[in-house]
Design a protein around this motif. Sequence first.
Motif, PDB file in Angstrom:
ATOM      1  N   ARG A   1      12.090  10.184   3.531  1.00 11.35           N
ATOM      2  CA  ARG A   1      12.209   9.177   2.475  1.00 11.35           C
ATOM      3  C   ARG A   1      11.013   9.206   1.537  1.00 11.35           C
ATOM      4  NH1 ARG A   1      11.571   4.124   6.698  1.00 11.35           N
ATOM      5  NH2 ARG A   1       9.289   3.913   6.628  1.00 11.35           N
ATOM      6  N   PHE A   2       9.822   9.557   2.073  1.00 12.76           N
ATOM      7  CA  PHE A   2       8.647   9.675   1.216  1.00 12.76           C
ATOM      8  C   PHE A   2       8.766  10.907   0.331  1.00 12.76           C
ATOM      9  CE2 PHE A   2       4.238  10.737   0.170  1.00 12.76           C
ATOM     10  CZ  PHE A   2       3.735   9.498  -0.214  1.00 12.76           C
ATOM     11  N   ALA A   3       9.279  12.004   0.901  1.00 15.23           N
ATOM     12  CA  ALA A   3       9.492  13.211   0.106  1.00 15.23           C
ATOM     13  C   ALA A   3      10.473  12.939  -1.027  1.00 15.23           C
ATOM     14  CB  ALA A   3       9.995  14.338   1.000  1.00 15.23           C
ATOM     15  N   GLU A   4      11.537  12.226  -0.726  1.00 13.86           N
ATOM     16  CA  GLU A   4      12.530  11.910  -1.752  1.00 13.86           C
ATOM     17  C   GLU A   4      11.948  11.016  -2.837  1.00 13.86           C
ATOM     18  OE1 GLU A   4      17.018   9.937  -2.118  1.00 13.86           O
ATOM     19  OE2 GLU A   4      16.068  10.175  -0.151  1.00 13.86           O
ATOM     20  N   ALA A   5      11.123  10.069  -2.449  1.00  8.13           N
ATOM     21  CA  ALA A   5      10.560   9.129  -3.420  1.00  8.13           C
ATOM     22  C   ALA A   5       9.522   9.778  -4.317  1.00  8.13           C
ATOM     23  CB  ALA A   5       9.927   7.938  -2.682  1.00  8.13           C
ATOM     24  N   THR A   6       8.858  10.831  -3.838  1.00  8.14           N
ATOM     25  CA  THR A   6       7.741  11.418  -4.578  1.00  8.14           C
ATOM     26  C   THR A   6       8.040  12.783  -5.182  1.00  8.14           C
ATOM     27  OG1 THR A   6       6.895  12.430  -2.544  1.00  8.14           O
ATOM     28  CG2 THR A   6       6.059  10.230  -3.120  1.00  8.14           C
ATOM     29  N   GLY A   7       9.076  13.440  -4.708  1.00  8.79           N
ATOM     30  CA  GLY A   7       9.346  14.796  -5.157  1.00  8.79           C
ATOM     31  C   GLY A   7       8.592  15.849  -4.372  1.00  8.79           C
ATOM     32  N   LEU A   8       7.827  15.449  -3.364  1.00  8.21           N
ATOM     33  CA  LEU A   8       7.118  16.416  -2.536  1.00  8.21           C
ATOM     34  C   LEU A   8       8.094  17.171  -1.640  1.00  8.21           C
ATOM     35  CD1 LEU A   8       3.972  14.412  -1.311  1.00  8.21           C
ATOM     36  CD2 LEU A   8       4.114  16.021  -3.216  1.00  8.21           C
ATOM     37  N   ASP A   9       7.683  18.360  -1.255  1.00  6.97           N
ATOM     38  CA  ASP A   9       8.454  19.115  -0.287  1.00  6.97           C
ATOM     39  C   ASP A   9       8.374  18.411   1.070  1.00  6.97           C
ATOM     40  OD1 ASP A   9       8.616  21.330   1.942  1.00  6.97           O
ATOM     41  OD2 ASP A   9       9.529  22.208   0.151  1.00  6.97           O
ATOM     42  N   PRO A  10       9.471  18.322   1.824  1.00 10.11           N
ATOM     43  CA  PRO A  10       9.411  17.664   3.143  1.00 10.11           C
ATOM     44  C   PRO A  10       8.423  18.315   4.102  1.00 10.11           C
ATOM     45  CG  PRO A  10      11.686  17.942   2.433  1.00 10.11           C
ATOM     46  CD  PRO A  10      10.843  18.707   1.460  1.00 10.11           C
ATOM     47  N   GLY A  11       8.010  19.548   3.808  1.00 10.25           N
ATOM     48  CA  GLY A  11       7.042  20.212   4.670  1.00 10.25           C
ATOM     49  C   GLY A  11       5.600  19.973   4.287  1.00 10.25           C
ATOM     50  N   TRP A  47       0.823  -1.217   0.000  1.00 11.28           N
ATOM     51  CA  TRP A  47       0.000   0.000   0.000  1.00 11.28           C
ATOM     52  C   TRP A  47       0.858   1.269   0.000  1.00 11.28           C
ATOM     53  CZ3 TRP A  47      -2.978  -2.312   4.694  1.00 11.28           C
ATOM     54  CH2 TRP A  47      -3.769  -3.385   4.261  1.00 11.28           C
ATOM     55  N   PRO A  48       1.798   1.435   0.951  1.00 14.83           N
ATOM     56  CA  PRO A  48       2.597   2.666   0.896  1.00 14.83           C
ATOM     57  C   PRO A  48       3.486   2.741  -0.336  1.00 14.83           C
ATOM     58  CG  PRO A  48       3.358   1.217   2.662  1.00 14.83           C
ATOM     59  CD  PRO A  48       2.072   0.656   2.176  1.00 14.83           C
ATOM     60  N   THR A  49       3.911   1.599  -0.856  1.00 18.29           N
ATOM     61  CA  THR A  49       4.697   1.607  -2.095  1.00 18.29           C
ATOM     62  C   THR A  49       3.851   2.145  -3.247  1.00 18.29           C
ATOM     63  OG1 THR A  49       6.035  -0.269  -1.349  1.00 18.29           O
ATOM     64  CG2 THR A  49       5.982   0.175  -3.720  1.00 18.29           C
ATOM     65  N   ALA A  50       2.603   1.666  -3.337  1.00 17.88           N
ATOM     66  CA  ALA A  50       1.707   2.142  -4.391  1.00 17.88           C
ATOM     67  C   ALA A  50       1.376   3.613  -4.191  1.00 17.88           C
ATOM     68  CB  ALA A  50       0.431   1.307  -4.407  1.00 17.88           C
ATOM     69  N   VAL A  51       1.181   4.030  -2.936  1.00 18.36           N
ATOM     70  CA  VAL A  51       0.897   5.441  -2.649  1.00 18.36           C
ATOM     71  C   VAL A  51       2.055   6.313  -3.120  1.00 18.36           C
ATOM     72  CG1 VAL A  51       0.641   7.135  -0.785  1.00 18.36           C
ATOM     73  CG2 VAL A  51      -0.717   5.040  -0.758  1.00 18.36           C
ATOM     74  N   ALA A  52       3.279   5.910  -2.789  1.00 17.57           N
ATOM     75  CA  ALA A  52       4.444   6.706  -3.190  1.00 17.57           C
ATOM     76  C   ALA A  52       4.554   6.801  -4.706  1.00 17.57           C
ATOM     77  CB  ALA A  52       5.710   6.109  -2.591  1.00 17.57           C
ATOM     78  N   SER A  53       4.330   5.687  -5.390  1.00 13.30           N
ATOM     79  CA  SER A  53       4.427   5.691  -6.849  1.00 13.30           C
ATOM     80  C   SER A  53       3.361   6.582  -7.474  1.00 13.30           C
ATOM     81  CB  SER A  53       4.304   4.265  -7.382  1.00 13.30           C
ATOM     82  OG  SER A  53       4.360   4.244  -8.793  1.00 13.30           O
ATOM     83  N   ALA A  54       2.105   6.440  -7.005  1.00 17.60           N
ATOM     84  CA  ALA A  54       0.999   7.221  -7.578  1.00 17.60           C
ATOM     85  C   ALA A  54       1.137   8.703  -7.236  1.00 17.60           C
ATOM     86  CB  ALA A  54      -0.335   6.673  -7.086  1.00 17.60           C
TER      87      ALA A  54
END
Length: 506
Positions: free
Chosen positions: A222-232, A52-59
């Motif tokens: 790590r989620f920010a890095e995987a998705t390109g989102l800002d860490p904030g 689930w979190p893997t799919a969330v990060a990818s999407a």
Amino acid sequence: MSGRYVIGCDVGSQGTNAALYTEDGALVASRYESHDLSFPRPGWAEQDATEWPTAVASAVGAVAREASDPSAVVGLSFGSQLDGMVVCDAAGTPLRPAMIWMDRRAEAQAAALSERVSPEDFYRLSGTNLDSSHAVFKALWVRDQEPELFRQAAHFMPPGAFVLREVTGVLAVDYSNASSLALLDPRTRTWSEPLLEHTGIEPDRLPELAPATQAVGTVRPRFAEATGLDPGTVVAVGCGDEMAATLGAGVFEPGEVCDVVGTAEPVCAASDSPRDDPTRLVECHPHADPDAWLLENPGFVSGGNLRWWRDQFAPLERQAETDGGGDAYDLLATDAAAAPPGADGLVFLPCMQGAMAPEWNGAARGVFYGLTLAHTRAHMTRAVLEGSAFALRDILEAMVNAGLGVRRLTIVGGGAKGALWRQIKADVTGYPIRVPTSVETTATGAAILAAVGAGVFPSVAEATSAFVSYEPEEHPPDPDVKARYDEAYRLYRDVYAALRPVFAGG
């Protein structure tokens, strides 16, 4: 395009759908990532929770790249599948595959608890039926069948809490997801001490409770890095998928009802207070909106019946669709429209996989009653459509009997596309029907929570007004047709009542 964005994620059993919205509610992009399902034994249904979190990060990463600047995404939230159980150690690592909503292995545990707590008392304490679909019974199955894992377990989480922890590092659960454990008192929105005592589940093994709109923190590095989102990027707790779908349909004010027409047909009504249904046909859960509750029936097979009818008895329509001659369902609806309301006395009980209306009865089965040589396939197709409308009326009448003033239906899902079916439901129930312009209502509901959590909007009501719009065509009920359907509905109820002992004997 500039400005701020939010992302809503629909984390379901089949897959995750992430949708990117501008701050004023316009859909920019969406991305779907599928999940694997496992059915190792009859009645079992499992998933690897780490998917689930893997799919969330990818999407999320895919849609974030569609923003003018991924760092402009200010909020993220989830609408997650209900009634699942993830058993984790102290580090949050799953000790076994997750048991999801369709898993029914815990019948013995539900039966054992019913010897200590009556179904009436269980409903009074939890707002839910004493039914093995709810997640607490899956935890009790682990206790009985995998005792070593149960001793190791530090956390019992619904899927939404597991995803939230993986994305933010915070272990929390909103009231709607918590309610699917069947351990929450929906009136106080606290864990029910009597049920914790009866089940032996310690409260410190459950997530911390929080409103769905609460900002619990920001994304992990790590989620920010995987998705390109800002860490904030702010993350709101999120809610159950049915609550998110209902919110994304604009249904949060008392008396509004969301009819989710997919393979099954959950029916959810917003209420300004918790309510009890004396028949227990509808359960009471907290809504995604912290100021509302939801009366909900989890859904009888509906679109699944129509699909079965199409697959088994409409070869010409399916071939026409393959050849570019139109949608098979539309062709069937054109045929059914030629039959009169009530199908000349032909009734279909939509109980192909048991009944959730007019009662919860796993032994009930689908039935055509009243066939004569004068009936055609058009009559039978119309009867299939009307059967689901009669079951919908069962649920609405239970909601009214629980004290809710129903005023309108909002239909979402694949079954919302059929104009004939929408009109049949309006005429059978006597309520007007509307359809949202967006079909991705679960992701929309999650995005509304993200917008409130990130401070884009101060309330659910204001966010919903920005994110949700409706098709201009509404379906008011026809009083003359409604009178004809009243008679047909009575026949439907009589047929079901007459067959109840037959179902029990089967």
